[in-house]
Write a protein that holds these residues in place. Sequence first.
Motif, short mmCIF file in Angstrom:
data_model
loop_
_atom_site.label_atom_id
_atom_site.label_comp_id
_atom_site.label_asym_id
_atom_site.label_seq_id
_atom_site.Cartn_x
_atom_site.Cartn_y
_atom_site.Cartn_z
N LEU A 29 0.86 -1.47 -0.58
CA LEU A 29 -0.40 0.11 -0.30
C LEU A 29 1.11 1.50 -0.25
O LEU A 29 0.07 2.43 -0.04
CB LEU A 29 -0.48 0.26 1.05
N GLY A 30 2.64 0.67 -0.32
CA GLY A 30 3.10 2.24 -0.46
C GLY A 30 2.95 2.57 1.04
O GLY A 30 3.11 3.17 2.20
N ARG A 31 3.56 4.44 0.22
CA ARG A 31 3.51 5.27 1.54
C ARG A 31 2.34 6.38 2.32
O ARG A 31 1.40 5.84 1.86
CB ARG A 31 4.86 6.42 0.62
N ASN A 32 3.02 7.00 3.23
CA ASN A 32 2.33 7.60 4.02
C ASN A 32 0.04 7.13 4.50
O ASN A 32 -0.65 7.59 3.96
CB ASN A 32 2.06 9.04 3.28
N LEU A 33 0.62 5.81 4.41
CA LEU A 33 -0.98 5.56 4.58
C LEU A 33 -1.78 6.21 5.97
O LEU A 33 -0.87 5.96 6.75
CB LEU A 33 -0.81 3.88 4.33
N LYS A 34 -2.48 6.52 6.14
CA LYS A 34 -3.44 6.83 7.62
C LYS A 34 -4.05 5.85 8.20
O LYS A 34 -4.65 4.15 7.54
CB LYS A 34 -4.75 7.89 7.43
N LEU A 35 -4.24 5.61 9.15
CA LEU A 35 -4.19 3.93 9.96
C LEU A 35 -6.31 3.72 9.76
O LEU A 35 -6.04 2.37 9.81
CB LEU A 35 -4.65 4.30 11.66
N GLU A 36 -7.01 4.42 9.40
CA GLU A 36 -8.00 4.36 9.31
C GLU A 36 -8.31 4.12 7.85
O GLU A 36 -9.04 2.51 8.08
CB GLU A 36 -8.56 5.10 9.35
N HIS A 37 -7.30 4.19 6.85
CA HIS A 37 -7.62 3.70 5.55
C HIS A 37 -6.52 1.55 5.86
O HIS A 37 -7.43 0.93 5.16
CB HIS A 37 -6.65 4.10 5.06
N ALA A 38 -5.15 1.77 6.35
CA ALA A 38 -4.78 0.36 6.46
C ALA A 38 -4.97 -0.68 7.54
O ALA A 38 -5.37 -2.21 7.02
CB ALA A 38 -3.61 0.94 7.39
N LEU A 39 -6.50 -0.06 8.32
CA LEU A 39 -8.13 -0.91 9.16
C LEU A 39 -9.00 -1.08 8.13
O LEU A 39 -9.45 -2.87 7.70
CB LEU A 39 -7.35 -0.13 9.80
N GLN A 40 -8.65 -0.51 7.36
CA GLN A 40 -10.27 -0.85 6.37
C GLN A 40 -9.66 -2.04 5.27
O GLN A 40 -10.61 -3.39 5.14
CB GLN A 40 -10.88 0.35 5.56
N PHE A 41 -8.57 -1.89 4.68
CA PHE A 41 -8.00 -2.68 4.20
C PHE A 41 -7.67 -3.94 3.94
O PHE A 41 -8.31 -4.63 3.89
CB PHE A 41 -6.62 -2.24 3.28
N ALA A 42 -7.26 -3.79 6.00
CA ALA A 42 -6.63 -5.35 6.19
C ALA A 42 -8.46 -6.30 6.28
O ALA A 42 -8.31 -7.60 6.70
CB ALA A 42 -5.71 -5.62 7.97
N GLU A 43 -8.93 -5.41 7.14
CA GLU A 43 -10.45 -5.92 7.30
C GLU A 43 -11.05 -6.69 6.29
O GLU A 43 -11.91 -8.23 5.88
CB GLU A 43 -11.77 -4.97 8.13
N LYS A 44 -10.45 -6.33 4.54
CA LYS A 44 -10.82 -6.68 3.51
C LYS A 44 -10.11 -7.77 2.95
O LYS A 44 -11.01 -9.12 2.77
CB LYS A 44 -11.19 -5.94 2.70
N PHE A 45 -9.39 -7.39 3.42
CA PHE A 45 -7.43 -8.53 2.90
C PHE A 45 -7.65 -9.51 3.52
O PHE A 45 -6.54 -10.54 3.63
CB PHE A 45 -6.58 -7.73 2.34
#
Length: 222
Positions: A125-141
């Motif tokens: 997911l590369g650079r500068n990823l906000k926590l909320e976006h990391a969490l959303q992606f992890a919940e799906k992936f």
Amino acid sequence: MNIQVEELSKLLLDGKVMKAWTFLQSSASGKNTMEFYDMIKEAMYHIGELWEENRITVAEEHVASHVCKNLLSYKYYHSLKQTYHVIPLKKKKAMFFCVEGEEHDLGVHIVSNYFHENGWDTQCLGRNLKLEHALQFAEKFKPEVIGISVNIVYNLPLVNKYIEVLEELPFGPVIMVGGKLAASHDLEFHCPPGTMIIRSLTEIEDLINYTGTVQHGNAINV
């Protein structure tokens, strides 16, 4: 300084993508995946030092980073050609990213590539990823491994926050933390217990080669 690293650094700074690729393929690193990645990493560390000493400009550093990402894309493509016919019943999953405020993501791209070449389904997911976006992606992936990179000291408290939130995911991913700071700081002090601290590419190679996977408790540093 290794003469090969110096030569590669010059090619990166000059924006010579294909010459850098040919150089890597003709050296020992071309025959060994980890050496390939390690030489790129060392060249970029050297370039970072040149920038800190005001011997190169920010623009030149950006050129070198762009060339490196092209090299990683070529490497990824060649690994696909070699492994496309091998279809495991179920691939393990891993995602990698840099926390918010971290702009240098070459390391996570290298680690993601290496996991992919060893049979994992990876997403970088590369650079500068906000926590909320990391969490959303992890919940799906739903990855078995979540790799976080940190290179700036004042981002260490933020890394701790990311880990605490991601550890609450119901599928229990292993949280892996690495980056330039891992070699110079005591990251165990800044991370919750159970976090896997990775200080070098060799540690990742050892984990995959000797365990076939990455699990809580099987790393050198946990």
